[in-house]
Design an enzyme around this catalytic site. Structure first.
Site, PDB file in Angstrom:
ATOM      1  N   ASN A   8      44.254 -19.044  16.894  1.00 48.70           N
ATOM      2  CA  ASN A   8      44.569 -19.471  15.158  1.00 48.70           C
ATOM      3  C   ASN A   8      45.911 -18.295  14.702  1.00 48.70           C
ATOM      4  O   ASN A   8      45.616 -17.125  14.521  1.00 48.70           O
ATOM      5  CB  ASN A   8      43.439 -18.287  14.310  1.00 48.70           C
ATOM      6  N   ARG A  67      44.163 -23.514  15.403  1.00 51.84           N
ATOM      7  CA  ARG A  67      44.114 -24.052  14.102  1.00 51.84           C
ATOM      8  C   ARG A  67      45.161 -24.619  13.827  1.00 51.84           C
ATOM      9  O   ARG A  67      46.449 -23.951  13.972  1.00 51.84           O
ATOM     10  CB  ARG A  67      43.882 -23.493  12.836  1.00 51.84           C
ATOM     11  N   HIS A 156      39.035 -26.622   5.092  1.00 51.60           N
ATOM     12  CA  HIS A 156      38.060 -25.886   5.795  1.00 51.60           C
ATOM     13  C   HIS A 156      37.396 -26.794   6.701  1.00 51.60           C
ATOM     14  O   HIS A 156      35.674 -27.146   6.633  1.00 51.60           O
ATOM     15  CB  HIS A 156      37.705 -25.596   4.521  1.00 51.60           C
ATOM     16  N   GLY A 186      34.516 -17.989   1.171  1.00 46.95           N
ATOM     17  CA  GLY A 186      35.426 -17.092   1.657  1.00 46.95           C
ATOM     18  C   GLY A 186      36.271 -16.570   1.298  1.00 46.95           C
ATOM     19  O   GLY A 186      36.326 -16.355  -0.234  1.00 46.95           O
ATOM     20  N   ARG A 217      43.265 -16.979  -5.880  1.00 42.01           N
ATOM     21  CA  ARG A 217      43.938 -18.502  -6.362  1.00 42.01           C
ATOM     22  C   ARG A 217      42.690 -18.874  -7.283  1.00 42.01           C
ATOM     23  O   ARG A 217      41.667 -18.562  -7.230  1.00 42.01           O
ATOM     24  CB  ARG A 217      43.675 -19.434  -5.120  1.00 42.01           C
ATOM     25  N   GLU A 360      34.203 -20.736  12.745  1.00 46.19           N
ATOM     26  CA  GLU A 360      35.259 -21.867  13.229  1.00 46.19           C
ATOM     27  C   GLU A 360      35.895 -21.719  14.397  1.00 46.19           C
ATOM     28  O   GLU A 360      36.162 -22.933  15.119  1.00 46.19           O
ATOM     29  CB  GLU A 360      36.217 -21.828  11.980  1.00 46.19           C
TER      30      GLU A 360
HETATM   31  P1  AMP Z   1      36.115 -14.401   4.186  1.00 48.93           P
HETATM   32  O1  AMP Z   1      37.568 -15.141   4.496  1.00 48.93           O
HETATM   33  O2  AMP Z   1      34.733 -15.874   4.586  1.00 48.93           O
HETATM   34  O3  AMP Z   1      35.880 -13.690   5.668  1.00 48.93           O
HETATM   35  O4  AMP Z   1      35.148 -14.058   3.190  1.00 48.93           O
HETATM   36  C1  AMP Z   1      35.494 -12.852   3.132  1.00 48.93           C
HETATM   37  C2  AMP Z   1      35.242 -12.489   1.396  1.00 48.93           C
HETATM   38  O5  AMP Z   1      33.430 -11.883   2.090  1.00 48.93           O
HETATM   39  C3  AMP Z   1      35.375 -11.113   0.633  1.00 48.93           C
HETATM   40  O6  AMP Z   1      35.535 -11.505  -0.911  1.00 48.93           O
HETATM   41  C4  AMP Z   1      34.168 -10.792   0.740  1.00 48.93           C
HETATM   42  O7  AMP Z   1      34.143  -9.603  -0.657  1.00 48.93           O
HETATM   43  C5  AMP Z   1      33.055 -11.236   0.835  1.00 48.93           C
HETATM   44  N1  AMP Z   1      31.849 -10.469   1.575  1.00 48.93           N
HETATM   45  C6  AMP Z   1      31.757  -9.854   2.544  1.00 48.93           C
HETATM   46  N2  AMP Z   1      30.699  -9.714   2.656  1.00 48.93           N
HETATM   47  C7  AMP Z   1      29.986  -9.343   1.368  1.00 48.93           C
HETATM   48  C8  AMP Z   1      28.710  -8.805   1.280  1.00 48.93           C
HETATM   49  N3  AMP Z   1      28.260  -8.084   2.056  1.00 48.93           N
HETATM   50  N4  AMP Z   1      28.416  -9.134  -0.081  1.00 48.93           N
HETATM   51  C9  AMP Z   1      29.213  -9.545  -0.901  1.00 48.93           C
HETATM   52  N5  AMP Z   1      30.366 -10.439  -0.572  1.00 48.93           N
HETATM   53  C10 AMP Z   1      31.171  -9.942   0.601  1.00 48.93           C
END
Ligand code: AMP
Length: 372
Positions: A8, A67, A156, A186, A217, A360
Site C-alpha cells: 500500500n 492497492r 473503499h 475510519g 473531510r 483490506e
Molecule cells: P482507521 O482509518 O480505520 O484506522 O480508523 C481511524 C479512526 O478510528 C480514528 O478516528 C480513531 O479515533 C478511531 N478509533 C480507533 N480506536 C477507537 C476506539 N477505541 N474508540 C473510538 N474510536 C476509535
C-alpha cells in the site's frame, strides 16, 4: 509454501504485508514512512530496497498485490500490471492526484525489486463498477460529464467486498441472497449498499470527498459553498481543496479528527465536540434511511474500520430511532469489549446488526492470487 506480498504505497509511506497464501497468516508486516524527508528513504525505489532487506528470502513470493485508489471506469476487477495498465493508472491521476501517482511509484519500485514476479493492481473503485447509471450519474450537462469522466466511482471497495463476504459467512447464507448496508468508518468513511454481492450505492463519489463526515473531510456539502467562498473569501481551488479535504469533518468542527479524542472531549462536557459528533451521526442516519429505501429493506447492517469496530456509542447513536422498522441494538452485545465478528442486535431485531473487522490487505492478497 507460496506467499503474497501486499503493498500500500502512499505519497510519503509504503505499508507492506507478507501473507502465506495457504493459511492466510501474516508472516511479516511493516511501514517505511517519511519518504523524501532528510534522514529517511529518498524515494519509493529507495524505500522498496529497505523493504527488500527486511524481507530476506523472497523466493516464495509468487505475486505482489498493490492497492490502487482510482481505477476509473476502466477497471472492474483486479488486473495484472502491464505497461498499458500503468499508462491508464497514470492517466487516472487526474482524478486522484494525491493517490494514483504514489500507488504507481510503488508498482514501479516493486517491479524493479521483484523481477519476473507478476504485479497486480487492486482498485478501490472496482467493486462499485456495478452501480446503475442512475446511481452513478451526476445531474450536470452530459457533454461536460463525458469529456471529463465526471461521475460517481466510489471507494473503499476492497473493504466493502471483504466485509460483504465475511458477513455472508457469519450469517451462513449465500451472499447472492443478501441485502447489506455496510458502514466503513475510519479516518475516511463511506457507506455502501450491497445487493446480492453487487455494490448498488456508495456514498463516496468522483473522489473520496463526498458522503459521510470524515476525520478531516467535509463529506456532502452544497457545491455553491465553493463559489461563494471563492467570491467572498477569495479562496482559490487549492485553498478550497485544503479546506474540504484536510481542515473539515470532525477536525474542523471539534478541533480533533480522531473519534476517540472527540468522544473523550464530549464526555468531559466540550460542547463543540458534542455538536460535531451529532453532525457526524446525523449524516450516518441520513444514509442508513436512504440505503434501506434503495435496497427495499436489508438483512444486515454492518459496521467496520476504526470507528465502526471500536466505537459502541457511534453504532448505538446510528441505529437509535430505527426501532419503528424493528431494528434494535442489544446494549450488552454492543458494549462488550470483543474484537472479532459479532452480532450486536437483539434476537428479535428485524435486521441483524453486526460488527465485522475489515482486512483490506487480506482481500488484496486474495484478489491478487486469484488473478495469476
Ligand atoms: P482507521 O482509518 O480505520 O484506522 O480508523 C481511524 C479512526 O478510528 C480514528 O478516528 C480513531 O479515533 C478511531 N478509533 C480507533 N480506536 C477507537 C476506539 N477505541 N474508540 C473510538 N474510536 C476509535
Amino acid at each position: 509454501m507460496t506467499q503474497v506480498f501486499v503493498v500500500n504505497s502512499g505519497s510519503s509511506s509504503i505499508k507492506y504485508q507478507l501473507i502465506d497464501s495457504r493459511t492466510e497468516n501474516v508472516l511479516l508486516s511493516g511501514i517505511i514512512d517519511r519518504i523524501g524527508e532528510p534522514g529517511h528513504a529518498a524515494d519509493h525505489d529507495d524505500a522498496m530496497r529497505i523493504v527488500l532487506a527486511a524481507l530476506g528470502d523472497t523466493r516464495e513470493i509468487t505475486v505482489v498485490g498493490h492497492r490502487v485508489v482510482h481505477g476509473g471506469s476502466r477497471f472492474t476487477r483486479a488486473t495484472v500490471v502491464t505497461p498499458e495498465v500503468e499508462k491508464v493508472i497514470d492517466r487516472l491521476s487526474a482524478l486522484a492526484p494525491l493517490h494514483n501517482p504514489a500507488n504507481l511509484a510503488g508498482i514501479r519500485a516493486a517491479s524493479a525489486a521483484f523481477p519476473g514476479v507478476p504485479q497486480v493492481a487492486v482498485f478501490d473503485t472496482a467493486f462499485h463498477q456495478t452501480l446503475s447509471a442512475e446511481a452513478y450519474t451526476y445531474a450536470i450537462e452530459a457533454d461536460v460529464a463525458k469529456a471529463h469522466g465526471i461521475r460517481r466511482y466510489g471507494f473503499h471497495g476492497t473493504s466493502h467486498k471483504f466485509v460483504s463476504d465475511r458477513t455472508a459467512a457469519q450469517l451462513s447464507r449465500p451472499l447472492s441472497d443478501l441485502k447489506l448496508v455496510i458502514f466503513h468508518l475510519g479516518n475516511g468513511a463511506s457507506v455502501c449498499a450491497v445487493d446480492g454481492g453487487r455494490s448498488v450505492e456508495i456514498s463516496m463519489g468522483l473522489t473520496p470527498l463526498e458522503g459521510l463526515v470524515m476525520g478531516t473531510r467535509s463529506g456532502d456539502i452544497d457545491p455553491a459553498v465553493l463559489f461563494h467562498l471563492a467570491r467572498v473569501a477569495g479562496m482559490d481551488s487549492a485553498a478550497l481543496d485544503d479546506l474540504l479535504n484536510r481542515r473539515s469533518g470532525l477536525l474542523g468542527m471539534t478541533g480533533t479528527g480522531d473519534m476517540r479524542d472527540a468522544r473523550t472531549a464530549a464526555a468531559a462536557g466540550d460542547e463543540a465536540a458534542r455538536a460535531g459528533l451529532n453532525v457526524y451521526v446525523h449524516r450516518l442516519r441520513h444514509y442508513l434511511g436512504a440505503y434501506l429505501a434503495h435496497l427495499g429493506g436489508a438483512h444486515a447492517i454492518v459496521f467496520t474500520a476504526g470507528v465502526g469496530e471500536n466505537s459502541p456509542e457511534t453504532r448505538e447513536e446510528t441505529i437509535r430511532g430505527f426501532e419503528w422498522l424493528g431494528i434494535e441494538i442489544d446494549r450488552a452485545r454492543n458494549e462488550a469489549p470483543e474484537r472479532g465478528v459479532r452480532v450486536i442486535s437483539t434476537d428479535a431485531s428485524s435486521v441483524t446488526v453486526l460488527v465485522v473487522p475489515t482486512n483490506e490487505e487480506l482481500e488484496i492478497a486474495r484478489q491478487s492470487l486469484a488473478c495469476v
